[in-house]
Design a protein around this motif. Structure first.
Motif, PDB file in Angstrom:
ATOM      1  N   GLN A 186       0.838  -1.191   0.000  1.00 24.34           N
ATOM      2  CA  GLN A 186       0.000   0.000   0.000  1.00 24.34           C
ATOM      3  C   GLN A 186       0.873   1.240   0.000  1.00 24.34           C
ATOM      4  N   VAL A 187       0.699   2.089  -1.000  1.00 26.63           N
ATOM      5  CA  VAL A 187       1.522   3.272  -1.128  1.00 26.63           C
ATOM      6  C   VAL A 187       0.952   4.385  -0.267  1.00 26.63           C
ATOM      7  N   SER A 188      -0.347   4.557  -0.267  1.00 26.08           N
ATOM      8  CA  SER A 188      -1.011   5.538   0.593  1.00 26.08           C
ATOM      9  C   SER A 188      -2.350   4.942   1.002  1.00 26.08           C
ATOM     10  N   ARG A 189      -2.999   5.584   1.982  1.00 24.81           N
ATOM     11  CA  ARG A 189      -4.226   5.002   2.534  1.00 24.81           C
ATOM     12  C   ARG A 189      -5.350   4.924   1.517  1.00 24.81           C
ATOM     13  N   LEU A 190      -5.434   5.935   0.670  1.00 22.32           N
ATOM     14  CA  LEU A 190      -6.485   5.984  -0.345  1.00 22.32           C
ATOM     15  C   LEU A 190      -5.881   6.301  -1.716  1.00 22.32           C
ATOM     16  N   PRO A 191      -6.488   5.763  -2.782  1.00 20.33           N
ATOM     17  CA  PRO A 191      -6.011   6.122  -4.116  1.00 20.33           C
ATOM     18  C   PRO A 191      -6.427   7.550  -4.460  1.00 20.33           C
ATOM     19  N   GLU A 192      -5.846   8.097  -5.495  1.00 21.60           N
ATOM     20  CA  GLU A 192      -6.185   9.439  -5.944  1.00 21.60           C
ATOM     21  C   GLU A 192      -7.250   9.375  -7.032  1.00 21.60           C
ATOM     22  N   GLU A 193      -8.070  10.422  -7.117  1.00 23.97           N
ATOM     23  CA  GLU A 193      -9.042  10.495  -8.218  1.00 23.97           C
ATOM     24  C   GLU A 193      -8.298  10.535  -9.551  1.00 23.97           C
ATOM     25  N   GLY A 194      -8.792   9.759 -10.512  1.00 27.98           N
ATOM     26  CA  GLY A 194      -8.153   9.686 -11.815  1.00 27.98           C
ATOM     27  C   GLY A 194      -7.136   8.562 -11.926  1.00 27.98           C
TER      28      GLY A 194
ATOM     29  N   GLU B 280     -18.542  -8.737  -5.375  1.00 27.39           N
ATOM     30  CA  GLU B 280     -19.983  -9.044  -5.365  1.00 27.39           C
ATOM     31  C   GLU B 280     -20.696  -8.190  -6.420  1.00 27.39           C
ATOM     32  N   VAL B 281     -21.577  -8.807  -7.174  1.00 25.16           N
ATOM     33  CA  VAL B 281     -22.362  -8.085  -8.179  1.00 25.16           C
ATOM     34  C   VAL B 281     -23.780  -7.909  -7.646  1.00 25.16           C
ATOM     35  N   THR B 282     -24.315  -6.683  -7.712  1.00 25.47           N
ATOM     36  CA  THR B 282     -25.678  -6.391  -7.262  1.00 25.47           C
ATOM     37  C   THR B 282     -26.473  -5.812  -8.425  1.00 25.47           C
ATOM     38  N   GLY B 283     -27.703  -5.478  -8.183  1.00 27.40           N
ATOM     39  CA  GLY B 283     -28.543  -4.895  -9.230  1.00 27.40           C
ATOM     40  C   GLY B 283     -28.119  -3.484  -9.600  1.00 27.40           C
ATOM     41  N   HIS B 284     -27.351  -2.825  -8.734  1.00 30.12           N
ATOM     42  CA  HIS B 284     -26.929  -1.441  -8.978  1.00 30.12           C
ATOM     43  C   HIS B 284     -25.471  -1.315  -9.420  1.00 30.12           C
ATOM     44  N   GLY B 285     -24.748  -2.421  -9.424  1.00 33.85           N
ATOM     45  CA  GLY B 285     -23.337  -2.354  -9.809  1.00 33.85           C
ATOM     46  C   GLY B 285     -22.552  -3.496  -9.196  1.00 33.85           C
ATOM     47  N   ALA B 286     -21.322  -3.199  -8.820  1.00 33.36           N
ATOM     48  CA  ALA B 286     -20.472  -4.251  -8.254  1.00 33.36           C
ATOM     49  C   ALA B 286     -19.560  -3.678  -7.177  1.00 33.36           C
ATOM     50  N   TYR B 287     -19.372  -4.445  -6.120  1.00 35.74           N
ATOM     51  CA  TYR B 287     -18.393  -4.109  -5.089  1.00 35.74           C
ATOM     52  C   TYR B 287     -17.074  -4.782  -5.482  1.00 35.74           C
ATOM     53  N   VAL B 288     -16.010  -4.022  -5.419  1.00 39.85           N
ATOM     54  CA  VAL B 288     -14.706  -4.541  -5.822  1.00 39.85           C
ATOM     55  C   VAL B 288     -13.697  -4.351  -4.701  1.00 39.85           C
ATOM     56  N   VAL B 289     -12.630  -5.125  -4.770  1.00 38.71           N
ATOM     57  CA  VAL B 289     -11.513  -5.008  -3.828  1.00 38.71           C
ATOM     58  C   VAL B 289     -10.338  -4.410  -4.590  1.00 38.71           C
ATOM     59  N   LEU B 290      -9.778  -3.318  -4.073  1.00 43.52           N
ATOM     60  CA  LEU B 290      -8.644  -2.674  -4.727  1.00 43.52           C
ATOM     61  C   LEU B 290      -7.365  -3.407  -4.323  1.00 43.52           C
ATOM     62  N   ASP B 291      -6.817  -4.166  -5.260  1.00 46.33           N
ATOM     63  CA  ASP B 291      -5.688  -5.058  -4.960  1.00 46.33           C
ATOM     64  C   ASP B 291      -4.466  -4.325  -4.408  1.00 46.33           C
ATOM     65  N   GLU B 292      -4.212  -3.125  -4.904  1.00 45.63           N
ATOM     66  CA  GLU B 292      -2.990  -2.409  -4.524  1.00 45.63           C
ATOM     67  C   GLU B 292      -3.162  -1.554  -3.270  1.00 45.63           C
ATOM     68  N   TYR B 293      -4.370  -1.537  -2.724  1.00 47.50           N
ATOM     69  CA  TYR B 293      -4.644  -0.704  -1.544  1.00 47.50           C
ATOM     70  C   TYR B 293      -5.158  -1.524  -0.380  1.00 47.50           C
ATOM     71  N   ASN B 294      -4.400  -2.570  -0.072  1.00 43.00           N
ATOM     72  CA  ASN B 294      -4.669  -3.368   1.124  1.00 43.00           C
ATOM     73  C   ASN B 294      -6.092  -3.911   1.155  1.00 43.00           C
ATOM     74  N   SER B 295      -6.557  -4.325  -0.038  1.00 42.13           N
ATOM     75  CA  SER B 295      -7.895  -4.920  -0.196  1.00 42.13           C
ATOM     76  C   SER B 295      -9.023  -3.982   0.227  1.00 42.13           C
ATOM     77  N   MET B 296      -8.825  -2.693   0.030  1.00 42.88           N
ATOM     78  CA  MET B 296      -9.878  -1.707   0.298  1.00 42.88           C
ATOM     79  C   MET B 296     -11.060  -1.957  -0.646  1.00 42.88           C
ATOM     80  N   THR B 297     -12.271  -1.696  -0.171  1.00 42.28           N
ATOM     81  CA  THR B 297     -13.460  -1.892  -1.000  1.00 42.28           C
ATOM     82  C   THR B 297     -13.771  -0.639  -1.814  1.00 42.28           C
TER      83      THR B 297
END
Length: 267
Positions: free
Chosen positions: A4-12, A21-38
């Protein structure tokens, strides 16, 4: 590298994510490079137009290249987009990931072999990243140019040797351009003139290697190998023009015909 380079990724920012997980409104993903952040991928950011079935585009456990479009730092929420990622951004990110994975494998092997600590490995990586975009790039350059590349770093001889051996595992892609020159001279010393001229264009140094071989009078094959077609073509054109000018200056005859080019690997 994958830490993990920083706690949160930057916009862009372009990130690698695993669909959780896929839902009717979209999908929840895990950010691989950010300590499995959702992160969340809204259905409107999956593709252009109406989407009947989200799983046509993203499925659980699938890896995806996404763009971070919103970051709520107070709540630690990250919204992503699939449709806003260009083909070039996706390609660049996948190359980055592949390079980081290969470099990680190289450094893990070197760490175990030399019994290095995590801190020592990090120190070496920091030295490399001060001069290269990716740790893998130094291994690739050693594979292309030789172990002298490592002399620019303050590293122990054991570490240099280990890095050189890991670099030898890399197959450096190369291209080969070929052609046939027909050369003749009516002068008494014509054979010597031709030999001297051809010897003058042969080269094994630099970014391209040029070789000339005798096929049978008056034909000679010229082969240029380089890391890409642009470099190879430039070297081929320069060599052929040099031969043509030298032969015609001696009132000899010169003709050149291209042969099919091909991709190869450095042995």
């Amino acid at each position: 590298m994958s830490a993990q380079v920083s706690r949160l990724p930057e916009e862009g920012e372009i990130v690698i994510a695993t669909v959780r997980e896929v839902t009717g409104h979209g999908a929840y993903v895990v950010l691989d490079e950010y300590n499995s952040m959702t992160g969340f991928l809204h259905i409107s950011e999956i593709a252009t137009g109406w989407i009947r079935n989200i799983e046509r585009y993203v499925r659980p456990k699938q890896k995806a290249v996404l763009k971070v479009i919103r970051v709520n730092k107070a709540r630690g929420e990250v919204d992503c987009s699939l449709k806003q990622v260009s083909g070039e951004e996706r390609k660049s990110k996948l190359i980055e990931v592949k390079k980081n994975e290969k470099a990680q494998a190289f450094m893990d092997f070197i760490k175990a072999r030399l019994k290095m600590t995590d801190a020592q490995v990090s120190e070496v990586e920091e030295k490399i990243l001060a001069k290269y975009d990716y740790v893998y790039d130094v291994f690739e350059e050693v594979a292309r140019k030789g172990p002298e590349v490592l002399d620019k770093f303050e590293l122990s001889d054991d570490l240099k040797k280990a890095m050189e051996e890991e670099s030898n595992k890399i197959q450096v892609p190369q291209v080969e351009v070929r052609g046939v020159m027909e050369i003749s001279s009516r002068k008494p010393d014509g054979i010597e003139i031709i030999k001297t001229t051809l010897a003058g264009v042969e080269s094994g140094k630099g970014s391209a290697k040029t070789e000339v071989t005798y096929i049978g009078a008056p034909r000679y094959r010229i082969v240029v190998t380089a890391e890409n077609f642009k470099v190879a073509e430039k070297s081929m054109n320069n060599a052929v023009e040099k031969v043509r000018l030298a032969i015609e200056k001696q009132h000899g005859a010169f003709n050149f015909a291209r042969e099919e080019s091909k991709k190869t690997h450095q042995s």
